[in-house]
Design an enzyme around this catalytic site. Structure first.
Site, mmCIF file in Angstrom:
data_model
loop_
_atom_site.group_PDB
_atom_site.id
_atom_site.type_symbol
_atom_site.label_atom_id
_atom_site.label_comp_id
_atom_site.label_asym_id
_atom_site.label_seq_id
_atom_site.Cartn_x
_atom_site.Cartn_y
_atom_site.Cartn_z
ATOM 1 N N ASN A 160 0.959 -1.119 -0.014
ATOM 2 C CA ASN A 160 -0.108 -0.092 0.047
ATOM 3 C C ASN A 160 0.767 1.209 0.102
ATOM 4 O O ASN A 160 1.442 1.478 0.973
ATOM 5 C CB ASN A 160 -0.851 -0.072 1.260
ATOM 6 C CG ASN A 160 -1.642 1.161 1.309
ATOM 7 O OD1 ASN A 160 -1.810 2.008 0.483
ATOM 8 N ND2 ASN A 160 -2.388 1.355 2.609
ATOM 9 N N LYS A 187 0.204 4.481 -0.251
ATOM 10 C CA LYS A 187 -0.565 5.503 0.366
ATOM 11 C C LYS A 187 -0.448 6.801 -0.665
ATOM 12 O O LYS A 187 -0.302 6.610 -1.744
ATOM 13 C CB LYS A 187 -0.022 5.462 1.686
ATOM 14 C CG LYS A 187 -0.101 4.386 2.486
ATOM 15 C CD LYS A 187 -0.078 4.459 3.894
ATOM 16 C CE LYS A 187 -0.313 3.220 4.821
ATOM 17 N NZ LYS A 187 -0.260 3.178 6.070
ATOM 18 N N HIS A 210 -9.593 0.849 4.873
ATOM 19 C CA HIS A 210 -8.363 1.255 5.480
ATOM 20 C C HIS A 210 -8.721 2.073 7.066
ATOM 21 O O HIS A 210 -9.398 3.076 6.723
ATOM 22 C CB HIS A 210 -7.400 1.742 4.516
ATOM 23 C CG HIS A 210 -5.885 1.542 5.232
ATOM 24 N ND1 HIS A 210 -5.660 2.671 5.917
ATOM 25 C CD2 HIS A 210 -4.922 0.927 5.041
ATOM 26 C CE1 HIS A 210 -4.349 2.298 6.537
ATOM 27 N NE2 HIS A 210 -3.937 1.209 5.715
ATOM 28 N N GLU A 238 -6.819 4.475 8.128
ATOM 29 C CA GLU A 238 -6.602 5.881 7.730
ATOM 30 C C GLU A 238 -7.872 6.394 7.081
ATOM 31 O O GLU A 238 -8.134 7.758 7.387
ATOM 32 C CB GLU A 238 -5.343 5.992 6.793
ATOM 33 C CG GLU A 238 -4.216 5.769 7.543
ATOM 34 C CD GLU A 238 -2.924 5.239 6.744
ATOM 35 O OE1 GLU A 238 -3.030 5.315 5.545
ATOM 36 O OE2 GLU A 238 -2.065 4.790 7.426
ATOM 37 N N GLU A 295 -5.145 -4.982 10.524
ATOM 38 C CA GLU A 295 -4.236 -4.308 10.671
ATOM 39 C C GLU A 295 -4.712 -3.450 12.039
ATOM 40 O O GLU A 295 -5.309 -2.448 11.910
ATOM 41 C CB GLU A 295 -4.239 -2.895 9.461
ATOM 42 C CG GLU A 295 -3.924 -3.480 8.182
ATOM 43 C CD GLU A 295 -3.479 -2.545 7.064
ATOM 44 O OE1 GLU A 295 -2.424 -2.803 6.964
ATOM 45 O OE2 GLU A 295 -4.108 -1.477 6.987
ATOM 46 N N GLY A 314 2.592 2.245 10.908
ATOM 47 C CA GLY A 314 3.194 3.627 10.706
ATOM 48 C C GLY A 314 4.071 3.809 12.169
ATOM 49 O O GLY A 314 4.742 5.190 11.973
ATOM 50 N N SER A 354 3.512 -1.954 10.261
ATOM 51 C CA SER A 354 5.014 -2.068 10.516
ATOM 52 C C SER A 354 5.607 -3.436 10.106
ATOM 53 O O SER A 354 6.594 -3.775 10.967
ATOM 54 C CB SER A 354 5.279 -1.477 11.976
ATOM 55 O OG SER A 354 4.854 -0.314 12.046
#
Ligand code: 13P
Length: 257
Positions: free
Chosen positions: A9, A11, A95, A97, A167, A173, A212
């Protein structure tokens, strides 16, 4: 079909030159790993270019988002038909985010999931708990609710040919990774949830871990029986690192065969 999948991904990262270099290196490198499936999720603006670069390679193309309508007055949005035409086979849905920054609610995520399937692509449904939810022992409840909302809207059968990515939000991150045991526990929970309704479906479900994932922790995560690969953010932007993660998956696949 359950398979070992390594997905990147990207991003909102990369420029044209970086994307070209990355794809060229991945295309060469992935030939050493015939047992895994590699997917990349570039930014929308690079999809057509990446698709052209991926010709004659084993790497699949995915998009990071869609709008769940065929067409219409939805300024700034991208339809499933547009993605199909651009050569996308996969779409990320749900996702964290997008759930947190763009406030995407679960019922909207369910609509996206259905739209992706109806267009003949494969949704990669992301689920996961926040740090606070984990500390309150709510991990399973949260994930159950996230999956159940999609299942209620789309039905169990919709999950036959999809990918689910666990996730944990606290690991994305941050450099913090779920331990292999923590990842396995949640993956097993998800598989069992489906197995209660359809054992075959549950066994065929590809469950990825994301958060990560790096070259040095990938092998221990992939050694877990219910971890079928990874959805990688940061490390997927560096060909050497992403290929090292792919190698770890290939080695586990070789042991299993
Ligand atoms: P990182 O690998 O950078 O933690 O990102 C994970 C992720 O969000 C993949 O979708």
């Amino acid at each position: 079909m359950r398979k070992k999948i390594i997905a990147g991904n990207w991003k909102m990262h990369g420029n044209r030159a970086e994307v070209r270099t990355l794809i060229t290196e991945l295309k060469q490198g992935v030939t050493a790993f015939p047992k895994i499936e590699m997917i990349v999720f570039p930014s929308f603006v690079f999809l057509a270019e990446v698709q052209a670069l991926l010709q004659n390679s084993a790497i699949f193309l995915g998009a990071q988002n869609i709008y769940p309508a065929k067409s219409g007055a939805f300024t700034g949005e991208i339809s499933t038909e547009m993605l199909v035409e651009t050569g996308c086979k996969y779409v990320l849905v749900g996702h964290s985010e997008r759930r947190s920054i763009l406030r995407e609610p679960l019922d909207f995520i369910a609509k996206k999931f259905k739209a992706v399937l109806q267009a003949g692509m494969c949704p990669v449904l992301c689920v996961g708990e926040t740090q606070e939810e984990r500390e309150k022992n709510m991990t399973e409840k949260v994930i159950d609710h996230q999956l159940q909302t999609v299942m209620d809207f789309c039905g169990l059968d919709a999950f036959r040919e999809v990918i689910i990515a666990y996730e944990p939000v606290w690991a994305i991150g941050t450099g913090l990774t779920a331990t292999p045991e923590q990842a396995q526990q949640v993956h097993q929970f998800i598989r069992t949830l489906f197995a209660k309704q359809d054992v075959e479906l549950a066994q065929n479900l590809s469950l990825l871990y994301g958060g990560s994932v790096k070259a040095d922790n990938a092998a221990s995560l992939f050694a877990m029986p219910d971890v079928d690969g990874a959805l990688v953010g940061g490390a997927s932007l560096i060909a050497k690192d992403f290929l090292a993660i792919a190698k770890a998956a290939e080695q586990v696949s070789s042991v299993l065969c």
